[in-house]
Design a protein around this motif. Structure first.
Motif, PDB file in Angstrom:
ATOM      1  N   ILE A   5      70.096 106.071  44.845  1.00  0.00           N
ATOM      2  CA  ILE A   5      70.236 107.055  45.916  1.00  0.00           C
ATOM      3  C   ILE A   5      71.827 106.657  45.379  1.00  0.00           C
ATOM      4  O   ILE A   5      72.177 105.526  45.371  1.00  0.00           O
ATOM      5  CB  ILE A   5      70.393 106.759  47.428  1.00  0.00           C
ATOM      6  CG1 ILE A   5      68.637 106.977  47.593  1.00  0.00           C
ATOM      7  CG2 ILE A   5      71.307 108.100  48.133  1.00  0.00           C
ATOM      8  CD1 ILE A   5      68.236 106.451  49.437  1.00  0.00           C
ATOM      9  N   GLY A   7      75.636 108.292  45.868  1.00  0.00           N
ATOM     10  CA  GLY A   7      76.496 108.809  47.240  1.00  0.00           C
ATOM     11  C   GLY A   7      77.633 110.220  46.570  1.00  0.00           C
ATOM     12  O   GLY A   7      78.382 109.055  45.901  1.00  0.00           O
ATOM     13  N   THR A  15      80.583 108.519  54.592  1.00  0.00           N
ATOM     14  CA  THR A  15      80.152 107.541  54.057  1.00  0.00           C
ATOM     15  C   THR A  15      79.363 106.504  54.702  1.00  0.00           C
ATOM     16  O   THR A  15      78.063 105.495  54.565  1.00  0.00           O
ATOM     17  CB  THR A  15      80.857 107.496  53.100  1.00  0.00           C
ATOM     18  OG1 THR A  15      82.543 106.621  53.182  1.00  0.00           O
ATOM     19  CG2 THR A  15      81.484 108.556  52.130  1.00  0.00           C
ATOM     20  N   LEU A  18      76.675 106.723  56.639  1.00  0.00           N
ATOM     21  CA  LEU A  18      75.561 106.698  55.537  1.00  0.00           C
ATOM     22  C   LEU A  18      74.948 105.522  54.757  1.00  0.00           C
ATOM     23  O   LEU A  18      73.926 105.455  55.085  1.00  0.00           O
ATOM     24  CB  LEU A  18      75.609 107.935  54.743  1.00  0.00           C
ATOM     25  CG  LEU A  18      74.748 107.795  53.676  1.00  0.00           C
ATOM     26  CD1 LEU A  18      73.643 108.457  54.173  1.00  0.00           C
ATOM     27  CD2 LEU A  18      75.020 109.146  51.991  1.00  0.00           C
ATOM     28  N   LYS A  86      67.760 109.937  43.746  1.00  0.00           N
ATOM     29  CA  LYS A  86      68.348 111.310  44.269  1.00  0.00           C
ATOM     30  C   LYS A  86      69.601 110.836  44.731  1.00  0.00           C
ATOM     31  O   LYS A  86      70.355 109.824  44.779  1.00  0.00           O
ATOM     32  CB  LYS A  86      67.645 111.501  45.065  1.00  0.00           C
ATOM     33  CG  LYS A  86      66.207 111.216  45.701  1.00  0.00           C
ATOM     34  CD  LYS A  86      65.297 112.129  46.708  1.00  0.00           C
ATOM     35  CE  LYS A  86      63.727 112.079  46.132  1.00  0.00           C
ATOM     36  NZ  LYS A  86      62.891 112.381  47.777  1.00  0.00           N
ATOM     37  N   VAL A  88      72.732 112.228  46.728  1.00  0.00           N
ATOM     38  CA  VAL A  88      73.595 112.989  48.151  1.00  0.00           C
ATOM     39  C   VAL A  88      75.157 113.000  48.673  1.00  0.00           C
ATOM     40  O   VAL A  88      75.669 111.886  48.114  1.00  0.00           O
ATOM     41  CB  VAL A  88      72.953 111.687  49.573  1.00  0.00           C
ATOM     42  CG1 VAL A  88      73.557 112.281  50.902  1.00  0.00           C
ATOM     43  CG2 VAL A  88      71.691 111.266  50.100  1.00  0.00           C
ATOM     44  N   THR A  90      77.848 113.950  50.590  1.00  0.00           N
ATOM     45  CA  THR A  90      78.037 114.058  52.133  1.00  0.00           C
ATOM     46  C   THR A  90      79.850 115.389  52.375  1.00  0.00           C
ATOM     47  O   THR A  90      80.405 114.644  51.145  1.00  0.00           O
ATOM     48  CB  THR A  90      78.414 112.341  52.934  1.00  0.00           C
ATOM     49  OG1 THR A  90      79.710 111.914  51.250  1.00  0.00           O
ATOM     50  CG2 THR A  90      77.454 111.829  53.455  1.00  0.00           C
ATOM     51  N   LEU A 162      71.158 116.543  47.972  1.00  0.00           N
ATOM     52  CA  LEU A 162      70.593 117.512  48.886  1.00  0.00           C
ATOM     53  C   LEU A 162      72.302 117.391  49.589  1.00  0.00           C
ATOM     54  O   LEU A 162      72.863 116.371  49.509  1.00  0.00           O
ATOM     55  CB  LEU A 162      70.529 115.583  50.171  1.00  0.00           C
ATOM     56  CG  LEU A 162      70.522 115.606  52.143  1.00  0.00           C
ATOM     57  CD1 LEU A 162      69.763 116.896  52.274  1.00  0.00           C
ATOM     58  CD2 LEU A 162      69.605 114.552  52.647  1.00  0.00           C
ATOM     59  N   PHE A 164      74.723 117.352  52.512  1.00  0.00           N
ATOM     60  CA  PHE A 164      74.373 116.748  53.877  1.00  0.00           C
ATOM     61  C   PHE A 164      75.755 116.169  54.703  1.00  0.00           C
ATOM     62  O   PHE A 164      76.635 115.186  53.928  1.00  0.00           O
ATOM     63  CB  PHE A 164      73.842 115.003  53.634  1.00  0.00           C
ATOM     64  CG  PHE A 164      73.636 113.894  54.810  1.00  0.00           C
ATOM     65  CD1 PHE A 164      72.229 114.846  55.787  1.00  0.00           C
ATOM     66  CD2 PHE A 164      73.631 112.757  55.189  1.00  0.00           C
ATOM     67  CE1 PHE A 164      72.752 113.810  56.812  1.00  0.00           C
ATOM     68  CE2 PHE A 164      73.762 111.968  56.169  1.00  0.00           C
ATOM     69  CZ  PHE A 164      72.907 112.822  57.026  1.00  0.00           C
ATOM     70  N   LEU A 173      68.088 114.369  55.893  1.00  0.00           N
ATOM     71  CA  LEU A 173      68.240 113.043  54.945  1.00  0.00           C
ATOM     72  C   LEU A 173      66.771 112.391  55.021  1.00  0.00           C
ATOM     73  O   LEU A 173      65.690 111.907  53.760  1.00  0.00           O
ATOM     74  CB  LEU A 173      68.708 111.710  55.424  1.00  0.00           C
ATOM     75  CG  LEU A 173      69.053 110.267  54.934  1.00  0.00           C
ATOM     76  CD1 LEU A 173      69.597 110.909  53.723  1.00  0.00           C
ATOM     77  CD2 LEU A 173      69.685 109.277  55.379  1.00  0.00           C
ATOM     78  N   PHE A 176      64.378 114.749  52.739  1.00  0.00           N
ATOM     79  CA  PHE A 176      64.544 114.461  51.301  1.00  0.00           C
ATOM     80  C   PHE A 176      64.554 113.413  50.756  1.00  0.00           C
ATOM     81  O   PHE A 176      63.739 112.849  49.783  1.00  0.00           O
ATOM     82  CB  PHE A 176      65.803 114.637  51.070  1.00  0.00           C
ATOM     83  CG  PHE A 176      66.884 114.155  50.096  1.00  0.00           C
ATOM     84  CD1 PHE A 176      66.555 115.407  49.106  1.00  0.00           C
ATOM     85  CD2 PHE A 176      67.666 113.577  49.499  1.00  0.00           C
ATOM     86  CE1 PHE A 176      67.375 115.537  46.985  1.00  0.00           C
ATOM     87  CE2 PHE A 176      68.738 113.115  48.675  1.00  0.00           C
ATOM     88  CZ  PHE A 176      68.256 113.663  47.517  1.00  0.00           C
ATOM     89  N   LEU A 177      64.595 111.981  51.537  1.00  0.00           N
ATOM     90  CA  LEU A 177      63.930 110.819  51.058  1.00  0.00           C
ATOM     91  C   LEU A 177      62.380 110.307  51.166  1.00  0.00           C
ATOM     92  O   LEU A 177      61.951 109.758  51.179  1.00  0.00           O
ATOM     93  CB  LEU A 177      65.305 110.016  51.379  1.00  0.00           C
ATOM     94  CG  LEU A 177      66.329 109.585  51.649  1.00  0.00           C
ATOM     95  CD1 LEU A 177      66.775 108.590  52.283  1.00  0.00           C
ATOM     96  CD2 LEU A 177      66.282 109.793  49.868  1.00  0.00           C
TER      97      LEU A 177
END
Length: 215
Positions: A5, A7, A15, A18, A86, A88, A90, A162, A164, A173, A176-177
């Motif tokens: 993942i 970010g 964050t 998350l 993936k 993400v 924010t 994503l 988010f 979340l 998505f995961l």
């Protein structure tokens, strides 16, 4: 150990919440709070990354996720290096983000303090340069925030991305995961006072004294 993942969201967009959520889901997560205590030898790796000589596996050793600065401004390079990860992003209201960073990580006294410290070079490379050094310019920072969101959307293919807001909690979340949502409430970490306290302590006592790293 590869990143699963990435970010892409700036610091002060949720964050820390998350990070806590990802760790609850089983992903050890890199964040500025992990980066700072590692000290100058680790920070040098970020300087090298800024000079197109990144050793991403060394930077993220022991982690399967990353959020926040310093990594978020390198999201595109990371997404290329870790093609199965993936992403993400924010997000929050840009005006609220601007107010938040000005009272914490982009505060005038802190920004003026950093260049003369051992952390100055890597912070400049990974953060200040991304904002053209205009750390208190409202219109410029809001524009860069919006440009960053647009760039992430354009760069990362939709099925891999994503967008988010942490207020939305577990459902988007975990969907998505492809993981079941925990029964516990989604962690909402308001760390403003902690960040302000850490910044003040470092300015008063120095990085090594506060963070306790060796060397």
């Amino acid at each position: 150990m590869a990143l699963d993942i990435i970010g892409a969201g700036f610091g002060r967009t949720g964050t820390m919440s998350l990070k806590a959520a990802l760790e609850e889901l089983g992903y050890p997560c890199y964040h500025m709070v992990e980066c700072f205590p590692k000290g100058p030898a680790h920070w040098k790796l970020w300087e090298q990354a800024g000079a197109a000589a990144a050793d991403w596996d060394a930077i993220f050793e022991g982690f399967t996720a990353t959020v926040d600065f310093p990594a978020c401004t390198s999201y595109a390079a990371l997404a290329e290096y870790y093609p199965d990860a993936k992403v993400v992003l924010t997000v929050r209201d840009p005006e609220k983000w601007f107010a938040s960073v000005q009272s914490t990580i982009f505060g005038k006294e802190w920004i003026e303090f950093l260049p003369g410290t051992e952390a100055g070079a890597y912070m400049k490379t990974t953060i200040n340069d991304y904002f053209d050094g205009r750390m208190h310019d409202h219109d410029h920072l809001v524009r860069r925030f919006n440009e960053h969101v647009a760039d992430v959307r354009e760069t990362i293919e939709p099925k891999r991305l994503l967008i988010f807001e942490v207020a939305d909690g577990w459902e988007p979340l975990c969907e998505f995961l492809e993981l079941p949502a925990p029964k516990e409430a989604f962690p909402h970490v308001n760390d403003t006072e902690a960040v302000q306290g850490l910044i003040r302590a470092i300015m008063d006592n120095g990085f090594q004294e506060v963070l306790g790293y060796q060397g």
